[in-house]
Enzyme design. Structure first.
Site, short mmCIF file in Angstrom:
data_model
loop_
_atom_site.label_atom_id
_atom_site.label_comp_id
_atom_site.label_asym_id
_atom_site.label_seq_id
_atom_site.Cartn_x
_atom_site.Cartn_y
_atom_site.Cartn_z
N ASP A 209 -55.48 -17.43 -47.52
CA ASP A 209 -55.57 -18.09 -48.77
C ASP A 209 -54.34 -18.17 -49.55
O ASP A 209 -53.34 -17.14 -49.17
CB ASP A 209 -56.82 -17.76 -49.24
CG ASP A 209 -56.68 -16.15 -49.71
OD1 ASP A 209 -56.17 -15.94 -51.01
OD2 ASP A 209 -57.21 -15.40 -49.19
N ASP A 211 -54.53 -17.05 -52.71
CA ASP A 211 -55.02 -16.33 -53.73
C ASP A 211 -55.41 -17.47 -54.95
O ASP A 211 -56.10 -18.45 -54.82
CB ASP A 211 -53.80 -15.29 -54.24
CG ASP A 211 -54.55 -14.28 -55.19
OD1 ASP A 211 -55.71 -13.91 -54.96
OD2 ASP A 211 -53.89 -13.81 -56.17
N1 ADE Z 1 -56.33 -13.29 -52.17
C1 ADE Z 1 -56.94 -12.19 -51.63
N2 ADE Z 1 -56.94 -11.32 -52.53
C2 ADE Z 1 -57.19 -9.98 -52.12
N3 ADE Z 1 -57.76 -9.76 -50.83
C3 ADE Z 1 -57.95 -10.80 -50.05
N4 ADE Z 1 -58.28 -10.85 -48.94
C4 ADE Z 1 -58.18 -12.23 -48.39
N5 ADE Z 1 -57.66 -12.95 -49.48
C5 ADE Z 1 -57.36 -12.05 -50.45
#
Ligand code: ADE
Ligand SMILES: CSC[C@H]1O[C@H](OP(=O)(O)O)[C@H](O)[C@@H]1O
Length: 293
Positions: A209, A211
């Site tokens: 992703d 974030d």
């Molecule tokens: N954006 C994110 N922040 C922290 N841990 C994660 N694991 C997967 N995506 C994450």
């Protein structure tokens, strides 16, 4: 000669390693408590492997609740020489899109309150974390990814947050502004403990992703992380299978000394060391005490 045995720590969505032959499970205990799950011993080709799901089967452990010391101790106790950790991560770079694997070479530790050392009162040690990732191991992972056409990049900084909540927009922009590459909740203290245990360690950061900083993508949530992990679990398995199949039989000396990290780290004089502490540290100190080479 030390036989190479590869430990694989599976992260979110990676609770087993398909293709392990001669599979055998063993529940082990350590002086630090119970690891996240039973160890799964097996082999791919001629390479012995030990698989451990970091959050346990069914994902019952939170990043803050994982017994990282027990996990690393259990792998060391099992004879593991090299640890490959797989971690789902958010990305701070447009070009690090979901689905890409990043072989990070640096970590920033923003966790707090986790037990992050095997050492302490009674036996004090300070290992170097200047270069937390074992370069030969990382290169082998990279070559395995190339051979299997798995999109993979070398280099990057993983910031480890405490969680379990994801970052705020301001935090996400701050990490991005600091030029960090990916974010997760579990590489620390895992990498520190692996170094204290004299294990070569490398992380496959699987980008899941953006974030919450990216204007064109919605903020990360569990569903999107797991969806991307499931879409990419096959690639991870292919990469790991290739890595294990091509792995050298003999443990290769780590050029940066990951496997000899305690040589210049212990500061407590032998006569001042606490015998009870030494018993807990036995598996790590055995090499220097002449039991291992
Ligand atoms: N954006 C994110 N922040 C922290 N841990 C994660 N694991 C997967 N995506 C994450
Ligand atoms: C399921 S989203 C957050 C969760 O995913 C990552 O786990 P891992 O590093 O074990 O793959 C992240 O660190 C969080 O624990």
């Amino acid at each position: 000669m030390t036989k190479a045995i590869v430990g694989i720590i599976g992260g979110s969505g990676i609770y087993d390693l398909p293709g392990l032959e001669d599979l055998r499970e063993e529940s082990v205990t350590t002086p630090w408590g119970e690891p996240s799950d039973a160890l799964r011993f097996g082999r791919i080709g001629d390479t012995q492997a030990v698989f451990l799901p970091r959050h346990g089967r069914g994902h019952k452990l939170s990043p803050s609740g994982i017994n990282y010391r027990a996990n690393i101790h259990a792998l060391k106790q099992a004879g593991v020489t090299d640890v490959v950790s797989v971690s789902a991560c958010g990305s701070f770079k447009p070009e690090l899109a979901p689905g890409i694997f990043v072989l990070v070479d640096q970590f920033v530790d923003r966790t707090h309150g986790r037990c992050s050392s095997f050492f302490g009162n009674g036996c004090v040690a300070h290992v170097s974390m200047a270069h937390p990732v074992a370069p030969l191991l990382r290169e082998r992972i990279f070559q395995a990814a190339r051979a299997e056409n798995v999109p993979c990049l070398k280099g990057g900084t993983y910031v480890c947050m405490e969680g379990p909540q994801f970052s705020s927009y301001a935090e996400s922009l701050t990490y991005k502004g600091l030029d960090y590459d990916v974010i997760g909740m579990t590489a620390m203290p895992e990498a520190k403990l692996a170094r204290e245990a004299e294990l070569s360690y490398a992380t496959i950061a699987m980008v899941t992703d953006y974030d919450c900083w990216h204007p064109d993508h919605s903020a990360v949530d569990v569903a999107s992380v797991i969806k991307t992990v499931h879409e990419n679990a096959g690639k991870a398995a292919t990469l790991l299978t290739r890595l294990l199949r091509d792995f050298p039989a003999e443990h290769e000396a780590c050029p940066i000394g990951s496997d000899r990290a305690l040589d210049n780290a212990l500061i407590t004089s032998p006569s001042a060391r606490d015998p009870e502490m030494l018993r807990k540290l036995d598996v790590f100190l055995a090499r220097m005490n002449g039991a291992r080479t």
